[in-house]
Design a protein around this motif. Sequence first.
Motif, PDB file in Angstrom:
ATOM      1  N   ARG A  26       0.822  -1.215   0.000  1.00  0.00           N
ATOM      2  CA  ARG A  26       0.000   0.000   0.000  1.00  0.00           C
ATOM      3  C   ARG A  26       0.853   1.261   0.000  1.00  0.00           C
ATOM      4  O   ARG A  26       1.849   1.343   0.705  1.00  0.00           O
ATOM      5  N   LYS A  30      -2.109   6.571   0.961  1.00  0.00           N
ATOM      6  CA  LYS A  30      -3.442   5.987   1.116  1.00  0.00           C
ATOM      7  C   LYS A  30      -3.757   5.640   2.568  1.00  0.00           C
ATOM      8  O   LYS A  30      -4.836   5.184   2.885  1.00  0.00           O
ATOM      9  N   GLY A  40     -11.306  -3.574   0.918  1.00  0.00           N
ATOM     10  CA  GLY A  40     -11.772  -2.207   1.089  1.00  0.00           C
ATOM     11  C   GLY A  40     -13.136  -2.142   1.737  1.00  0.00           C
ATOM     12  O   GLY A  40     -13.558  -3.074   2.419  1.00  0.00           O
ATOM     13  N   GLU A  55     -13.864  -5.070  -4.750  1.00  0.00           N
ATOM     14  CA  GLU A  55     -12.612  -4.492  -4.261  1.00  0.00           C
ATOM     15  C   GLU A  55     -11.394  -5.221  -4.829  1.00  0.00           C
ATOM     16  O   GLU A  55     -10.414  -4.589  -5.221  1.00  0.00           O
ATOM     17  N   GLU A  59      -8.551  -3.400  -7.170  1.00  0.00           N
ATOM     18  CA  GLU A  59      -7.191  -3.257  -6.670  1.00  0.00           C
ATOM     19  C   GLU A  59      -6.177  -4.186  -7.322  1.00  0.00           C
ATOM     20  O   GLU A  59      -4.973  -3.928  -7.235  1.00  0.00           O
ATOM     21  N   GLU A 102      -4.102   2.121  -5.268  1.00  0.00           N
ATOM     22  CA  GLU A 102      -4.006   1.679  -3.867  1.00  0.00           C
ATOM     23  C   GLU A 102      -2.619   1.162  -3.529  1.00  0.00           C
ATOM     24  O   GLU A 102      -2.223   1.135  -2.375  1.00  0.00           O
TER      25      GLU A 102
END
Length: 153
Positions: A26, A30, A40, A55, A59, A102
């Motif tokens: 990550r 974020k 998420g 999600e 991602e 992300e």
Amino acid sequence: MSREIKAELTNMCMIYRDGEVVVQRRSPEKGWPGVTFPGGHVEPGESITQSVIREVYEETGLTITHPLLCGIKNWIEDDGSRYIVFLYKCSTFSGELTSSEEGEVFWANRADLPGMNLSSGMEETFEVFFREDISELSYFREDRENDWQIVLE
């Protein structure tokens, strides 16, 4: 006395194959930086399972099918609300692994996870994903002055 509790609903998914798992590094911008599994927030109107499928796709670029709920992670915020993370496992997917805003996503050997720069709390979360006898990770503390206690059940 009302039994209603304000709650924030989220999800996380461990996608796996042959001793490897998809991880996400990550971006610090974020929030919650480090290596974790994709996931998420649950959006209004969608089921918990639909949210994890969405999600993961957003991602990672992977479309997962038949994710299996394997546990939950939760804690009580200082305002009394509850933060809940629904934890899923999945080995059936299609698509090409693609990073998003992300963070970078990639396949990692499961055995290498402990040596990575993990997001806060991921070591404890691995217990729910990797052990069959644990289905809940919860954090609690008596008050703001005390450290968080970890309970694996």
